[in-house]
Design an enzyme around this catalytic site. Structure first.
Site, PDB file in Angstrom:
ATOM      1  N   HIS A 497    -103.616 -45.793 -22.563  1.00 13.47           N
ATOM      2  CA  HIS A 497    -104.810 -46.184 -22.252  1.00 13.47           C
ATOM      3  C   HIS A 497    -105.795 -45.293 -21.389  1.00 13.47           C
ATOM      4  CE1 HIS A 497    -106.983 -50.239 -20.375  1.00 13.47           C
ATOM      5  NE2 HIS A 497    -107.288 -49.569 -20.094  1.00 13.47           N
ATOM      6  N   GLU A 498    -106.156 -44.337 -20.562  1.00 20.69           N
ATOM      7  CA  GLU A 498    -106.800 -44.110 -20.161  1.00 20.69           C
ATOM      8  C   GLU A 498    -107.136 -43.129 -20.915  1.00 20.69           C
ATOM      9  OE1 GLU A 498    -108.663 -45.302 -18.003  1.00 20.69           O
ATOM     10  OE2 GLU A 498    -106.918 -46.453 -16.572  1.00 20.69           O
ATOM     11  N   HIS A 501    -109.826 -44.234 -23.701  1.00 25.13           N
ATOM     12  CA  HIS A 501    -110.808 -43.837 -22.929  1.00 25.13           C
ATOM     13  C   HIS A 501    -111.402 -42.512 -23.107  1.00 25.13           C
ATOM     14  CE1 HIS A 501    -111.498 -48.112 -20.774  1.00 25.13           C
ATOM     15  NE2 HIS A 501    -110.368 -48.233 -19.816  1.00 25.13           N
ATOM     16  N   HIS A 504    -113.029 -42.477 -26.522  1.00 18.97           N
ATOM     17  CA  HIS A 504    -114.017 -42.924 -26.867  1.00 18.97           C
ATOM     18  C   HIS A 504    -115.260 -42.305 -26.410  1.00 18.97           C
ATOM     19  CE1 HIS A 504    -115.950 -47.337 -26.892  1.00 18.97           C
ATOM     20  NE2 HIS A 504    -116.683 -46.494 -27.771  1.00 18.97           N
TER      21      HIS A 504
HETATM   22 ZN   LIG Z   1    -109.040 -49.054 -18.574  1.00 13.84          ZN
END
Ligand SMILES: [Zn+2]
Length: 705
Positions: A497-498, A501, A504
């Site tokens: 998940h991280e 980010h 991104h």
């Molecule tokens: Zn998050």
């Protein structure tokens, strides 16, 4: 699991973060490494040279420098143009942003008394500085002139978007307010900033101040060997002669609640967690919450909005609180019904064991674990040996390679803020440098809870291409003397998940830093991170990384199937505790009259309204809801759910192609990441899938239809 948003109300615009060599006109500041030139690999901050004491003086100096840059823009005798006003504003404050980025990263992940004090001191000063720029009428007049000429300026789409966003934020910052009202707004912002810092500190104190000392081995149940070892080490650290100490950090509390047969101990730990900030002691957060909610309302009113939620959401993909309530209301009844069914089954199981009394919240995880073991013969700790943290990180890297052709090279020589960190250079397949990724894995007292990403340097491309530097932070169980750090499946999911980010931020390819990477609306920002969680449990991806840390055997697919079945069993609970927190957040921030009742009553009424059952607490009660009272997520906690709609919808499109790495779609997906926040969330989404988002995939995924 959040991307840290440090600045209230998106005034961040003025503090875009770039990292360029600085002209050192003031030589006396040379001994402060934060203000000096950074001769480090790819210009990362020289964490080895920076002392905690350096931040306050460096920040103050950088604020001064930023003020001078602003004055120059305001006093420019030439008529306002896009370049001499909008772009000049966008690129101002470089020094300040590179310092504050380093400061927020370190004070979040490796704080100490000096940094805590610095945060307290700097937080109001930075807010005041931002306000001064955001409320500078002369500056706004120039922006307004350019804005009114925008049709004739032949701007590119990104330039136009930057101008419109900047203008919008000016209006929302209160630049049009008159005298006393404007002063009041400044006061409110300053006070809110102080309050949110105190809230976070109280919470950290409350979390660290609690311990459950267990001395009888049978009370441990079957907690994993690695947790047993770290609980024993914790006991030694806290001066106990023997036994095990469990704390309120998630890696400690959750497994204990799942496995300890000692009901009173579970209750003690559970209540310790649930009452943080609500103990009527010096760390109490209740008065802070009331003051914050009321100040936020007052500020929204000053700016012409009915409520704080209206103010915040007008800038999001969802646009209105009604749209959010509508989405939540589509999910809530099925989730609550499912949770009630589960509660009845769990409660019956407890009665069958001959235990008297009411089934309690502190019993929930224990019996879920039992039912999982009985019905699915599964315990999540069984997955740990297959998720050694280095292998999981490697898995994330391999996924990035498969989708986008990215390569990761260990940058051992890069300075770090803690010896446990790993730093990587990120490259294209052909070796082109993309950026730098800092990863900080293990839980420790100097780190705040949860997992998050932040940026040390944003990508931009005005006069030259500035590459991004991003960080990932986790609270994984540290290795012990005997075992490496072994993650549960859920923790492994957090890593992916991280990492989403991080990608991104890393893949950003825009002109302006303030529109780069994760600078997207709050209800869009969790989409690229959540979507990564889908890949990590696909058999063909697991085969790449989920290997037993001793035998090297790939995690058996039966275990994953069993886990998925077992996990879907508690989906009602998870959705309910999450949505309850969403409603709580929205209720605190949809008020249109100041709150007069106390926090407990407010919360009780909010939960009664949606019919929350006693055995489930909102995922965060108000007094430890750091996302909304000390992070940047007020009226925004729903964002995870909103993003989940986008995530389920998008991953379903990958599945539909018959190839989860479908090159065409992966390319479009990468394009969306690289566009950062240079378009509206809806436009980014339409570019990706050629249509607006649909909720069906999410309902199906959750088993709600
Ligand atoms: Zn998050």
């Amino acid at each position: 699991m959040n991307k840290v948003i440090v600045i209230v109300l998106g005034i961040f615009l003025f503090l875009s973060c770039k990292n360029e060599t600085v002209n050192e006109s003031d030589t006396k500041m040379n001994d402060n490494p934060l203000l000096a030139e950074w001769n480090t690999p790819f210009g990362v901050p020289p964490f080895d040279l920076i002392q905690s004491e350096d931040y306050v003086p460096a920040c103050r100096e950088a604020i001064k420098m930023h003020k001078e840059e602003i004055d120059k823009i305001v006093n420019n005798e030439e008529a306002p143009t896009f370049k001499n006003t909008i772009e000049a504003l966008e690129t101002s404050g470089k020094m300040l942003s590179r310092i504050t980025s380093a400061f927020y990263a370190v004070s979040g992940a490796n704080t100490n008394d000096v940094l805590k004090e610095a945060r307290k001191v700097l937080s109001p000063e930075l807010t005041a500085h931002r306000d001064e720029i955001a409320l500078n009428e002369e500056l706004f007049k120039r922006v307004d002139v350019v804005f009114n000429q925008r049709e004739e300026l032949n701007l590119t789409a990104e330039e136009l978007f930057l101008l419109e966003e900047m203008h919008k934020r000016y209006i929302r910052s209160g630049v049009n307010l008159e005298g006393a009202q404007k002063e009041r707004l400044k006061e409110i912002n300053k006070r809110l900033s102080e309050l949110s810092t105190i809230f976070g500190e109280n919470l950290l104190n409350e979390t660290n101040g609690f311990e459950l000392h267990v001395t009888d081995k049978k009370d441990l149940g079957n907690v994993s060997e690695s947790l047993k070892a770290s609980a024993a080490e914790e006991a030694v650290k806290r001066g106990k002669e023997s036994g095990w100490v469990f704390t309120l950090q998630r890696p400690s509390i959750n497994p204990f609640l799942q496995t300890s047969p000692n009901r009173e101990f579970r209750e003690k730990l559970f209540q310790g967690y649930a009452l943080r900030g609500d103990n009527d002691n010096k760390n109490d957060n209740k008065d802070i919450i009331i003051e914050m909610a009321n100040l936020r309302l007052e500020r929204a009113n000053l700016l012409g909005f009915r409520s704080h939620a209206d103010l915040v959401l007008s800038n999001n993909m969802s646009e209105t609180a009604d749209a959010v309530y509508e989405l939540m209301d589509q999910l809530w009844p099925s989730a609550l019904e499912m949770a009630k069914k589960d509660r009845d089954a769990l409660s019956e199981m407890m009665k069958n064991e001959g235990i008297e009394g009411d089934f309690r919240g502190s019993d929930w995880r224990y019996y879920v674990d039992k039912i999982r073991t009985k019905r699915y013969n599964f315990n999540e700790d069984e997955t740990r040996p297959y998720f050694e943290f280095n292998s999981v990180r490697e898995g994330a890297f391999m996924l990035a390679d498969k989708l986008f052709g990215l390569q990761f090279k260990l940058l051992d020589e890069a300075p770090k803020w803690h010896e446990d960190q790993q730093v990587y250079e990120v490259l294209e397949t052909d070796g082109t440098h993309i950026g730098v990724l800092y990863m900080d894995f293990f839980t420790r007292e100097s780190k705040r809870g949860g997992a998050w990403m932040n940026e040390l340097r944003e990508q931009s491309n005005i006069d030259e291409f500035i590459t991004p530097i991003v960080t990932n932070n986790f609270n994984f169980p540290p290795p012990t003397k005997d075992t490496p750090s072994l993650l549960s499946f859920t923790e492994a999911q957090t890593l992916f998940h991280e990492f989403g980010h991080a990608l991104h931020g890393l893949l950003s390819n825009v002109k302006y830093g303030s529109l780069s990477g994760t600078n997207v609306p709050r209800d869009f920002v969790e989409f690229p991170s959540q979507v990564m969680e889908n890949w990590m449990s696909e058999p063909e991806v697991l085969a790449l990384y989920a290997k037993h840390y001793i035998t090297g055997e790939v995690i058996p697919l039966e275990m994953i199937d069993k886990m998925n079945e077992a996990n879907s069993f508690n989906e009602g609970f998870r959705t309910v505790e999450y949505l309850a927190a969403v409603y709580l957040d929205l209720d605190w921030h949809s008020i249109t009259e100041p709150v007069e009742k106390d926090v407990r009553t407010f919360e009780k009424e909010a939960m009664e309204k949606i019919g929350l059952i006693d055995e489930i607490l909102p995922r965060y009660r108000s007094t430890y809801f750091a996302h909304i009272f000390s992070g940047g997520y007020s009226s925004g906690y729903y964002s995870y759910q909103w993003s989940e709609v986008l995530d389920a919808d998008t991953y379903n499109e990958f599945k539909k192609t018959g190839d989860i790495f479908d090159a065409d779609l992966a390319k479009k997906y990468r394009k969306m990441l690289s566009d950062g926040g240079s378009k509206s969330g809806m436009d980014l989404y339409k570019d990706l899938l050629g249509r607006t988002p649909e909720i069906e995939s999410l309902l199906k995924k959750k088993g709600f239809n």
